[in-house]
Scaffold this motif. Structure first.
Motif, short mmCIF file in Angstrom:
data_model
loop_
_atom_site.label_atom_id
_atom_site.label_comp_id
_atom_site.label_asym_id
_atom_site.label_seq_id
_atom_site.Cartn_x
_atom_site.Cartn_y
_atom_site.Cartn_z
N GLU A 146 -17.17 -7.80 1.87
CA GLU A 146 -18.31 -6.91 2.05
C GLU A 146 -19.59 -7.51 1.49
O GLU A 146 -20.65 -7.41 2.10
N GLU B 182 -18.61 -1.77 6.96
CA GLU B 182 -17.77 -0.67 6.50
C GLU B 182 -17.44 -0.91 5.02
O GLU B 182 -16.84 -1.92 4.68
N SER B 183 -17.85 0.02 4.17
CA SER B 183 -17.61 -0.13 2.74
C SER B 183 -17.14 1.20 2.16
O SER B 183 -17.92 2.15 2.05
N LYS B 184 -15.88 1.24 1.80
CA LYS B 184 -15.33 2.45 1.18
C LYS B 184 -15.98 2.70 -0.16
O LYS B 184 -16.21 3.84 -0.55
N ASP C 115 -19.34 4.40 0.43
CA ASP C 115 -19.13 5.76 0.91
C ASP C 115 -18.65 6.68 -0.21
O ASP C 115 -19.12 7.82 -0.35
N ARG C 116 -17.70 6.21 -1.03
CA ARG C 116 -17.17 7.04 -2.11
C ARG C 116 -18.24 7.30 -3.18
O ARG C 116 -18.36 8.41 -3.69
#
Length: 332
Positions: A111, A128-130, A133-134
């Protein structure tokens, strides 16, 4: 990290992302000696293009509720802020409450590389980065709670889960699960201590609630049926005067070889072994914080411990400079 990449990241983050109402960037310089003071005065939304390392002045992202007339002034009043930065060659997002680091959400090396590869046209929404987002979701929820008149910090607790992770809860609502992707910003590498310390920071910073001394373990047999499992025993107690040290030492090597981070939760002591965990309670207001010994001092007579600025802030010691404290040495 080159300035070209950081400048591009700064430009990208100045745009609206998801439910974000304001995003700004602030980066630390390794060249100017007065950068820390400059960044404090500049505030959110201003770019100082320079190199950063670990948790020292990472990229700033402020979150708040969506408002049609949202302004920088409105967003700057939000208590939860996010700092996007590289950490050990991977993407990381550190959440702070009132500028005190609480939790860091860990992304991946891929990432971070994906952001770098975008050159000057960096857009975090294109990867896309969890972790991002979290962090955004947690920050948004904390800001919502800060504006909720029924919220009580005393209702925040931390629970041990069956899978050996911990969860910070508000009554029965799970606010965040502390799994391998979420760590205490100044991790002690002890999961129970980290979870308890993160919860206590939230309790203190969101409502001056007294600190918890244990983690809820619903599966452990207990004689007192309190539902609490002790994290570490107190091996000894002592009292004395505490002081703090900060900007003049920020970034310098401590006695154990680390780089001193004034925003971390560490302390200097004359004799305690490096790595020792100490609960420090300000006897003037009852506020407590757990610190890790990583330096030697204080070398002024009559003082028993020298706290980092971050730790001093948690227990209300910064303005007074010194205060009477109780030290509780925690066993391993």
């Amino acid at each position: 990290m080159n300035n070209k990449f950081l400048t591009g990241l700064a430009t990208a983050l100045m745009t609206t992302v998801g439910t974000t109402t304001l995003i700004g960037v602030s980066l630390q310089s390794s060249q100017a000696s007065n950068t820390i003071d400059q960044v404090d005065q500049i505030g959110v939304g201003t770019l100082v293009g320079q190199e950063i390392s670990d948790f020292q002045r990472p990229n700033v992202v402020s979150f708040g509720p969506i408002q049609p007339d949202s302004t920088s002034e409105t967003a700057s009043k939000q208590i939860a802020t996010l700092y996007v930065h590289p950490w050990q060659s991977q993407l990381a997002v550190t959440l702070r409450i009132r500028q005190i680091p609480v939790l860091t959400f860990l992304g991946s090396k891929a990432e971070l590389a994906a952001l770098r590869e975008q050159g000057n046209d960096i857009d975090p929404t294109k990867i896309e980065s969890k972790a991002i987002d979290r962090a955004k979701a947690f920050a948004k929820r904390l800001n919502e709670l800060d504006n909720d008149n029924t919220f009580k910090a005393e209702n925040l607790s931390v629970t041990l889960n069956p899978d050996k992770t911990h969860s910070i809860k508000l009554n029965s609502e799970e606010l965040i699960k502390l799994d391998k992707g979420v760590i205490l910003s100044d991790t002690t590498r002890n999961k129970a201590i980290d979870a308890l310390q993160a919860t206590n920071r939230l309790r203190r910073l969101m409502g001056n609630a007294p600190p918890l001394t244990a983690v809820v373990n619903p599966n452990q047999p207990r004689n007192n049926e309190s539902g609490l499992a002790s994290v570490r025993p107190v091996t000894s107690r002592r009292k004395g005067m505490a002081s703090w040290y900060g900007p003049g030492f920020h970034g310098r090597l401590t006695a154990n070889g680390e780089r001193y981070n004034q925003n971390g939760l560490t302390a200097a002591h004359k004799t305690l072994p490096f790595g020792t965990q100490v609960r420090v309670t300000n006897l003037r207001n009852g506020r407590s914080v757990i610190v890790r010994i990583n330096d030697r001092g204080p070398f002024v007579g009559g003082r028993v411990i020298d706290l980092s600025k971050g730790a001093a802030s948690v227990i209300g010691l910064v303005s007074s400079g010194v205060a009477p404290v109780q030290l509780e040495i925690l066993g391993r």
